[in-house]
Design a protein around this motif. Structure first.
Motif, PDB file in Angstrom:
ATOM      1  N   GLN A 155     -13.760 -36.320  19.041  1.00  0.00           N
ATOM      2  CA  GLN A 155     -14.301 -36.035  16.701  1.00  0.00           C
ATOM      3  C   GLN A 155     -13.439 -37.619  16.486  1.00  0.00           C
ATOM      4  OE1 GLN A 155     -13.793 -32.081  15.833  1.00  0.00           O
ATOM      5  NE2 GLN A 155     -12.088 -33.340  14.270  1.00  0.00           N
ATOM      6  N   THR A 215     -10.017 -38.424  17.323  1.00  0.00           N
ATOM      7  CA  THR A 215      -9.147 -37.195  18.123  1.00  0.00           C
ATOM      8  C   THR A 215      -9.782 -38.047  19.493  1.00  0.00           C
ATOM      9  OG1 THR A 215      -9.399 -36.484  15.923  1.00  0.00           O
ATOM     10  CG2 THR A 215      -8.747 -34.625  17.986  1.00  0.00           C
ATOM     11  N   GLU A 216      -8.908 -37.715  20.046  1.00  0.00           N
ATOM     12  CA  GLU A 216      -8.644 -38.506  21.752  1.00  0.00           C
ATOM     13  C   GLU A 216      -7.647 -37.494  22.455  1.00  0.00           C
ATOM     14  OE1 GLU A 216      -6.715 -42.079  22.589  1.00  0.00           O
ATOM     15  OE2 GLU A 216      -7.049 -42.586  20.783  1.00  0.00           O
ATOM     16  N   GLU A 217      -8.308 -37.265  23.591  1.00  0.00           N
ATOM     17  CA  GLU A 217      -7.572 -36.039  24.671  1.00  0.00           C
ATOM     18  C   GLU A 217      -6.592 -36.302  25.123  1.00  0.00           C
ATOM     19  OE1 GLU A 217     -11.438 -34.488  26.914  1.00  0.00           O
ATOM     20  OE2 GLU A 217     -11.002 -32.364  25.578  1.00  0.00           O
ATOM     21  N   THR A 238     -10.752 -42.085  11.512  1.00  0.00           N
ATOM     22  CA  THR A 238      -9.610 -41.537  12.383  1.00  0.00           C
ATOM     23  C   THR A 238     -10.246 -40.916  14.199  1.00  0.00           C
ATOM     24  OG1 THR A 238      -8.686 -40.716  10.482  1.00  0.00           O
ATOM     25  CG2 THR A 238      -8.015 -39.313  12.808  1.00  0.00           C
ATOM     26  N   MET A 272      -3.981 -33.695  21.835  1.00  0.00           N
ATOM     27  CA  MET A 272      -4.957 -34.046  21.151  1.00  0.00           C
ATOM     28  C   MET A 272      -3.038 -35.517  20.740  1.00  0.00           C
ATOM     29  SD  MET A 272      -7.789 -33.450  21.389  1.00  0.00           S
ATOM     30  CE  MET A 272      -8.460 -31.895  21.793  1.00  0.00           C
ATOM     31  N   ARG A 273      -5.032 -36.676  20.478  1.00  0.00           N
ATOM     32  CA  ARG A 273      -3.618 -37.107  19.726  1.00  0.00           C
ATOM     33  C   ARG A 273      -4.627 -37.633  18.144  1.00  0.00           C
ATOM     34  NH1 ARG A 273      -2.471 -43.895  21.061  1.00  0.00           N
ATOM     35  NH2 ARG A 273      -4.292 -43.848  20.773  1.00  0.00           N
ATOM     36  N   ASN A 274      -4.532 -38.347  17.310  1.00  0.00           N
ATOM     37  CA  ASN A 274      -5.510 -39.063  16.154  1.00  0.00           C
ATOM     38  C   ASN A 274      -4.858 -40.510  15.940  1.00  0.00           C
ATOM     39  OD1 ASN A 274      -6.562 -36.436  15.937  1.00  0.00           O
ATOM     40  ND2 ASN A 274      -5.437 -35.519  14.176  1.00  0.00           N
ATOM     41  N   GLN A 283     -13.508 -38.904  12.511  1.00  0.00           N
ATOM     42  CA  GLN A 283     -13.978 -38.783  11.024  1.00  0.00           C
ATOM     43  C   GLN A 283     -13.624 -39.464  10.250  1.00  0.00           C
ATOM     44  OE1 GLN A 283     -10.572 -36.072   9.451  1.00  0.00           O
ATOM     45  NE2 GLN A 283     -12.268 -35.472   7.849  1.00  0.00           N
ATOM     46  N   THR A 337     -17.732 -35.188   9.149  1.00  0.00           N
ATOM     47  CA  THR A 337     -16.837 -34.917  11.148  1.00  0.00           C
ATOM     48  C   THR A 337     -18.299 -35.708  11.795  1.00  0.00           C
ATOM     49  OG1 THR A 337     -15.173 -33.726   9.877  1.00  0.00           O
ATOM     50  CG2 THR A 337     -15.759 -34.289  12.632  1.00  0.00           C
TER      51      THR A 337
END
Length: 411
Positions: free
Chosen positions: A156, A172-174, A170, A1-3, A158, A109
């Motif tokens: 996701q 959220t990436e896989e 923000t 995961m990367r934000n 946010q 979210t």
């Protein structure tokens, strides 16, 4: 995961996002009151399923029609977090969630499939350094600059706001972000302090600029002005935002310093040892100075960097005697006080610097805990001028784990 976090461009349409966040805050306060009443009667909070069913009934009433925002999943997410907080009242011994103004509710979210991204062609003569995109949230479009490329599927999104009213998104990436650094084959122990932020076992000191202390005069001056304003006036609101800008500037300066220092340490060392400090006790003893340094936040950033750069950070037990123990002969000096910054070992006569000595002891304890070898200080004329790390011969013969762990077979 990367934000990745991006700031939305200022636009009049942002008022709709603020309204949606206010609704989330109102829903949260409503169900806090409902759950507390239920908790006093039955000894447990409302479950998520009961809160969700009740929310569906309330939204059908005319009084709560304004709760019907386009994507109700964000309201469901608020209820999930609320039910988790009430479960933790018993399991973790925490207090119940606190009421707060709906204007202070910071985030909501969305799922990745509930938003839409589009690229905008530049209209200016001079193109921006980052591509401009627009995002569709709750049926409306908002623009932002994509300064980090999207490398994986967005799971996701946010939306958050700060005290100045600025809005951020923000993603959220896989994906797994890995940027391996060249191996240096070096291990190092660090002692954290107030005068010097970090002191390494090699004697190098890393100071902290103490950003809160730098901006304290400007903050105090603006707080005095704010106290003289009439409550509810526009001047008081402008003064409040000025105070918020000073706090935000301090936070940004500290965050930038932490990230740069964490990257520098990852480039210099393959494995770093720190002491597991009691930060709450240090705050009670030294007050604002410990909060200004933000040791805990720095360790979190350093742990993120070492995962990304394939390095290692370890903590040793806080009860290990690192300060009062001589790093040369292991003599335990119980007479040292907090004011003694340098001392001479009564056993071997070595002149020791308090922080440097503690850093070497942290390194020795860290290397010994993981069975990586032995740390031997180099003493010249009664002073420590360096140290050497000798890998365990049995360990090198069998698995060569120390060389693989530190990235160099020469240690």
């Amino acid at each position: 995961m990367r934000n990745t976090k991006h700031k939305l461009f200022y636009d009049k349409s942002l008022k709709y996002l603020h309204n949606d966040l206010d609704i989330c805050g109102i829903v949260r306060n409503h169900f806090i009151a409902l759950s507390m009443r239920y908790y006093r009667r039955y000894g447990k909070g409302l479950s998520y399923s009961k809160m969700s069913a009740h929310l569906t009934k309330l939204k059908k009433l005319e009084k709560y029609q304004y709760w019907n925002i386009p994507y109700a999943w964000s309201l469901q997410n608020v209820l999930k977090r609320l039910s988790q907080s009430f479960r933790e009242m018993k399991t973790l011994g925490r207090g119940h969630p606190q009421f707060k103004s709906c204007k202070k509710h910071k985030g909501m979210t969305f799922r990745g499939n509930q938003i839409k991204l589009e690229y905008l062609l530049p209209k200016q003569k001079h193109e921006r350094s980052s591509a401009t995109y627009q995002i569709r949230i709750n049926g409306r479009w908002y623009r932002f600059s994509l300064h980090r490329s999207i490398e994986g599927r967005i799971t996701q999104v946010q939306v958050t706001r700060d005290t100045l009213g600025d809005m951020y998104i923000t993603f959220t990436e896989e994906c797994r972000e890995v940027k391996p650094e060249p191996k240096t084959g070096k291990a190092e122990g660090f002692d954290m302090g107030i005068k010097d932020f970090l002191t390494g076992g090699n004697g190098k000191r890393y100071t902290s600029p103490m950003f809160y202390k730098q901006n304290a005069n400007d903050l105090a001056k603006e707080q005095r002005r704010h106290a003289r304003k009439v409550k509810g006036s526009n001047n008081r609101e402008r003064s409040r935002k000025t105070i918020a800008r000073i706090h935000k500037k301090t936070q940004n300066q500290r965050t930038d310093h932490h990230w740069k220092l964490a990257i520098d340490l990852c480039r210099d060392f393959d494995i770093m040892f720190f002491e597991d400090l009691n930060l709450s006790g240090m705050k009670a003893l030294f007050g604002k100075q410990v909060s200004d340094l933000a040791f805990g936040e720095f360790i979190k950033k350093l742990q993120h960097q070492v995962r990304k750069r394939l390095k290692r950070v370890q903590k040793i037990d806080r009860w290990k005697p690192t300060t009062k123990c001589c790093s040369v002969c292991d003599f335990h000096n119980k007479e040292i006080t907090l004011s003694d910054r340098v001392w001479t070992c009564p056993s071997c006569g070595t002149h020791l610097d308090r922080d440097h000595n503690a850093a070497i002891n942290i390194l020795k304890e860290g290397v010994a805990s993981f069975e990586l070898g032995v740390v031997r200080p180099i003493v010249l004329l009664g002073k420590i001028v360096g140290y050497s790390v000798e890998a365990s011969s049995s360990l090198l013969k069998t698995t060569n784990a120390f060389a693989n762990f530190c990235g160099s077979p020469s240690l």
